[in-house]
Scaffold this motif. Sequence first.
Motif, PDB file in Angstrom:
ATOM      1  N   GLU A 173       1.737  -1.881  -7.680  1.00  0.00           N
ATOM      2  CA  GLU A 173       1.954  -0.475  -7.991  1.00  0.00           C
ATOM      3  C   GLU A 173       1.309  -0.138  -9.335  1.00  0.00           C
ATOM      4  N   SER A 213       0.230   6.612   0.241  1.00  0.00           N
ATOM      5  CA  SER A 213       0.200   6.151  -1.152  1.00  0.00           C
ATOM      6  C   SER A 213      -1.211   6.155  -1.726  1.00  0.00           C
ATOM      7  N   ARG A 227      -2.643   6.274  -5.876  1.00  0.00           N
ATOM      8  CA  ARG A 227      -3.424   5.141  -6.370  1.00  0.00           C
ATOM      9  C   ARG A 227      -4.854   5.556  -6.706  1.00  0.00           C
TER      10      ARG A 227
END
Length: 282
Positions: free
Chosen positions: A90, A141, A145
């Motif tokens: 992450e 996601s 990112r």
Amino acid sequence: MLLTTAAAVVVFLDSDTPAGFIEGLTGKPTSAWMKEFGSLSREIIVDAFATEEPTEDKVNDSPDPTREELACRSAEKFLTAVTRAILEKETDELVRLGMEDGELVGALDARADFYAACFNDGDVKRVGFTPDDTFPIPRNSFPGRAQKPIRKEGEEDPPEWIVTIENINVTSPNWVQEDQRTRQWKGNDASRRDCYFVIEDAEFWRLVKRKDLQVEVWDTLKVQWAYRVVDGKAKQRRVLRVLEFNGAKLATPLPPDAINAILGGHSSAAGSRAEPSLFEGW
């Protein structure tokens, strides 16, 4: 080429990069990686001087890996572990490891470009980085990112590399390639100013190791080098190609595409300066 890659990994591990950063990414401390690379020569020596007769199984096996193959395998393991971690972890975790500071921020920029490309390809639904058929990173996601880190106030990209061809009178050489990080070459440029530099030309070092160069008390080099101008002074001088050594021609200059592959971008300047330039104090 393989040994060069392995050597670059060793230099990275032996640099000022925080040990916690390496362990946080790969799960192994820097000392463990260095031990693995350091054991290469010992393994080879033990195998080379083993006196036991080979068993039938060993005879039927493929030949033992060469030094280059062993070095490549270790470098591959390290680079794979680091690359996978940077792409998989992450963003907040990478920030906690310190990747937003210094030159490490470039890895986050590259990570953002990767996920931006994935997002722009509608066929990519999930991403994974193991041989297994698992893809833990979902498409929703990707946008987060793909965001590049925000530069801190006052923080700027490093200056562009400037590439020139110049003549240097060497006043203090360093004939040990691996020691250049701690003690650079010293010489006088065309304007007779002191300058410090490292030589990255692999072919030049091959000639050094073969003792094919005619060394004199005062050596002269004609080089194609790169540097950055910081506060009006040339810094981080890198000799990309040694063109002449004591008048003997060794190579031709690298073309722009090859230079960009090494530096990631550059601008060119005029050749050797016979007159003092604006950059006083070089």
